[in-house]
Design a protein around this motif. Sequence first.
Motif, PDB file in Angstrom:
ATOM      1  N   LEU A 122       0.821  -1.311  -0.063  1.00 33.76           N
ATOM      2  CA  LEU A 122       0.002  -0.026   0.118  1.00 33.76           C
ATOM      3  C   LEU A 122       0.636   1.249  -0.113  1.00 33.76           C
ATOM      4  CD1 LEU A 122      -2.719  -0.874   2.345  1.00 33.76           C
ATOM      5  CD2 LEU A 122      -3.104  -0.743   0.115  1.00 33.76           C
ATOM      6  N   GLU A 123       1.953   1.348   0.812  1.00 34.10           N
ATOM      7  CA  GLU A 123       2.691   2.376   0.699  1.00 34.10           C
ATOM      8  C   GLU A 123       3.457   2.550  -0.671  1.00 34.10           C
ATOM      9  OE1 GLU A 123       4.782   5.541   2.662  1.00 34.10           O
ATOM     10  OE2 GLU A 123       2.892   4.301   3.174  1.00 34.10           O
ATOM     11  N   ALA A 124       3.820   1.540  -1.344  1.00 35.88           N
ATOM     12  CA  ALA A 124       4.444   1.643  -2.623  1.00 35.88           C
ATOM     13  C   ALA A 124       3.355   2.188  -3.554  1.00 35.88           C
ATOM     14  CB  ALA A 124       4.828   0.117  -3.232  1.00 35.88           C
ATOM     15  N   THR A 125       2.200   2.353  -3.296  1.00 36.11           N
ATOM     16  CA  THR A 125       1.228   2.850  -4.264  1.00 36.11           C
ATOM     17  C   THR A 125       1.225   4.576  -4.051  1.00 36.11           C
ATOM     18  OG1 THR A 125      -0.698   3.182  -2.766  1.00 36.11           O
ATOM     19  CG2 THR A 125      -0.340   0.797  -4.053  1.00 36.11           C
ATOM     20  N   ARG A 126       1.859   5.099  -2.999  1.00 35.61           N
ATOM     21  CA  ARG A 126       2.006   6.180  -2.846  1.00 35.61           C
ATOM     22  C   ARG A 126       3.251   6.773  -2.957  1.00 35.61           C
ATOM     23  NH1 ARG A 126      -0.097   4.012   2.043  1.00 35.61           N
ATOM     24  NH2 ARG A 126      -2.362   3.796   1.859  1.00 35.61           N
ATOM     25  N   ARG A 127       4.343   6.158  -3.052  1.00 29.92           N
ATOM     26  CA  ARG A 127       5.840   6.123  -3.144  1.00 29.92           C
ATOM     27  C   ARG A 127       6.142   5.485  -4.523  1.00 29.92           C
ATOM     28  NH1 ARG A 127       9.087   7.674   1.256  1.00 29.92           N
ATOM     29  NH2 ARG A 127       7.686   7.950   3.011  1.00 29.92           N
ATOM     30  N   PRO A 128       6.532   6.191  -5.690  1.00 30.35           N
ATOM     31  CA  PRO A 128       6.804   5.791  -6.950  1.00 30.35           C
ATOM     32  C   PRO A 128       8.234   5.145  -7.034  1.00 30.35           C
ATOM     33  CG  PRO A 128       5.601   7.800  -7.400  1.00 30.35           C
ATOM     34  CD  PRO A 128       5.968   7.770  -6.014  1.00 30.35           C
ATOM     35  N   GLU A 129       9.124   5.761  -5.969  1.00 34.51           N
ATOM     36  CA  GLU A 129      10.490   5.299  -5.907  1.00 34.51           C
ATOM     37  C   GLU A 129      10.379   3.839  -5.222  1.00 34.51           C
ATOM     38  OE1 GLU A 129       9.811   8.150  -2.441  1.00 34.51           O
ATOM     39  OE2 GLU A 129       9.286   7.654  -4.362  1.00 34.51           O
ATOM     40  N   LEU A 130       9.335   3.759  -4.271  1.00 35.87           N
ATOM     41  CA  LEU A 130       9.400   2.529  -3.312  1.00 35.87           C
ATOM     42  C   LEU A 130       8.651   1.495  -4.388  1.00 35.87           C
ATOM     43  CD1 LEU A 130       9.852   0.898  -0.913  1.00 35.87           C
ATOM     44  CD2 LEU A 130       7.723   1.714  -0.079  1.00 35.87           C
ATOM     45  N   ARG A 131       7.732   1.960  -5.157  1.00 33.92           N
ATOM     46  CA  ARG A 131       6.960   0.977  -6.055  1.00 33.92           C
ATOM     47  C   ARG A 131       8.044   0.154  -7.046  1.00 33.92           C
ATOM     48  NH1 ARG A 131       2.289  -1.036  -5.730  1.00 33.92           N
ATOM     49  NH2 ARG A 131       3.735  -2.830  -5.922  1.00 33.92           N
ATOM     50  N   ALA A 132       9.019   0.979  -7.645  1.00 31.96           N
ATOM     51  CA  ALA A 132       9.983   0.234  -8.580  1.00 31.96           C
ATOM     52  C   ALA A 132      10.959  -0.851  -7.687  1.00 31.96           C
ATOM     53  CB  ALA A 132      10.822   1.241  -8.976  1.00 31.96           C
ATOM     54  N   PHE A 133      11.228  -0.439  -6.626  1.00 34.04           N
ATOM     55  CA  PHE A 133      12.273  -1.249  -5.879  1.00 34.04           C
ATOM     56  C   PHE A 133      11.272  -2.597  -5.160  1.00 34.04           C
ATOM     57  CE2 PHE A 133      14.282  -2.526  -1.748  1.00 34.04           C
ATOM     58  CZ  PHE A 133      15.503  -2.465  -2.388  1.00 34.04           C
ATOM     59  N   TYR A 134      10.041  -2.343  -4.819  1.00 38.70           N
ATOM     60  CA  TYR A 134       9.060  -3.308  -4.548  1.00 38.70           C
ATOM     61  C   TYR A 134       9.113  -4.234  -5.561  1.00 38.70           C
ATOM     62  CZ  TYR A 134       4.859  -5.542  -2.557  1.00 38.70           C
ATOM     63  OH  TYR A 134       3.760  -6.496  -2.162  1.00 38.70           O
ATOM     64  N   ASP A 135       8.786  -3.978  -6.689  1.00 38.05           N
ATOM     65  CA  ASP A 135       8.404  -4.633  -7.822  1.00 38.05           C
ATOM     66  C   ASP A 135       9.664  -5.533  -8.322  1.00 38.05           C
ATOM     67  OD1 ASP A 135       5.576  -3.835  -8.179  1.00 38.05           O
ATOM     68  OD2 ASP A 135       5.931  -2.355  -9.733  1.00 38.05           O
ATOM     69  N   ARG A 136      10.704  -4.979  -8.313  1.00 36.37           N
ATOM     70  CA  ARG A 136      11.928  -5.694  -8.547  1.00 36.37           C
ATOM     71  C   ARG A 136      12.041  -6.896  -7.797  1.00 36.37           C
ATOM     72  NH1 ARG A 136      14.245  -0.603  -9.335  1.00 36.37           N
ATOM     73  NH2 ARG A 136      15.710  -0.693  -7.157  1.00 36.37           N
ATOM     74  N   THR A 137      11.972  -6.562  -6.421  1.00 38.43           N
ATOM     75  CA  THR A 137      11.987  -7.762  -5.383  1.00 38.43           C
ATOM     76  C   THR A 137      11.345  -8.998  -5.612  1.00 38.43           C
ATOM     77  OG1 THR A 137      10.450  -6.947  -3.481  1.00 38.43           O
ATOM     78  CG2 THR A 137      12.929  -6.328  -3.403  1.00 38.43           C
ATOM     79  N   GLY A 138       9.821  -8.681  -6.239  1.00 40.37           N
ATOM     80  CA  GLY A 138       9.073  -9.767  -6.503  1.00 40.37           C
ATOM     81  C   GLY A 138       9.040 -10.361  -7.878  1.00 40.37           C
ATOM     82  N   ALA A 139      10.092  -9.828  -8.521  1.00 46.12           N
ATOM     83  CA  ALA A 139      10.235 -10.477  -9.821  1.00 46.12           C
ATOM     84  C   ALA A 139      10.747 -11.764  -9.998  1.00 46.12           C
ATOM     85  CB  ALA A 139      11.084  -9.462 -10.764  1.00 46.12           C
ATOM     86  N   VAL A 140      11.319 -12.195  -9.068  1.00 46.02           N
ATOM     87  CA  VAL A 140      12.082 -13.590  -8.855  1.00 46.02           C
ATOM     88  C   VAL A 140      10.959 -14.924  -9.107  1.00 46.02           C
ATOM     89  CG1 VAL A 140      13.595 -15.319  -7.812  1.00 46.02           C
ATOM     90  CG2 VAL A 140      14.219 -12.934  -7.994  1.00 46.02           C
ATOM     91  N   PHE A 141      10.075 -14.458  -8.012  1.00 45.47           N
ATOM     92  CA  PHE A 141       8.931 -15.751  -7.970  1.00 45.47           C
ATOM     93  C   PHE A 141       8.101 -15.761  -9.274  1.00 45.47           C
ATOM     94  CE2 PHE A 141       4.784 -17.288  -6.663  1.00 45.47           C
ATOM     95  CZ  PHE A 141       5.050 -18.670  -6.323  1.00 45.47           C
TER      96      PHE A 141
END
Length: 202
Positions: free
Chosen positions: A120-139
């Motif tokens: 939810l916080e990533a939806t308000r912080r574009p810089e966190l969104r990119a970081f969050y998405d990268r960490t979930g890419a492996v699975f």
Amino acid sequence: MPVRTPGAAHATHASRADRVADAALALLAERGMRGLTHRAVDEAAGLPLGSTSNVARTRQALLELAVRRHAEREARVLSLAEMPRPGAGLDALADGLALAVHRSLTQGRALLIARYELALEATRRPELRAFYDRTGAVFKEQLAALLTAAGSPDPARHVLSLVAWADGLMFSCAAGSFGAEEPGLAEIRTGLRELLTGLLGR
């Protein structure tokens, strides 16, 4: 005065960073995003005041540290290494995915709650969104490979369907209207097998 080797210094720093990140995740699960402060993390981790700021000076840095640590810990819960080899068949794939979902709901429930806070916080912080998405890419990449080997004609779309089903189940049972009804491993496995049959036609 003892001599500290570069390797020892790195280990000490990593250990403290992990303690800070683990405390941040625990606070997110217990108090939500508003309860996550540098001072609160110091207290929760049992560290001297200012320790968290030394590891992650800004709130963005602290959130990124928490996301990175969350990905490490969730990978252990999901046990990606225990997923079936590509081509092992839909029954084996359903078994592996069901085990991952069940572990998340039992052993990893607090991690789930922390993940929802971070998402939810990533939806308000574009810089966190990119970081969050990268960490979930492996699975997602691993799941796409398994579905491709299983004969999926559109693995990207089928990954979305599977992840959406699993995420929906976990949210409903961890934080939603089914919070008092925790499905068993066999029930989760049946649902996943039905979904895979619908997606792949067998």
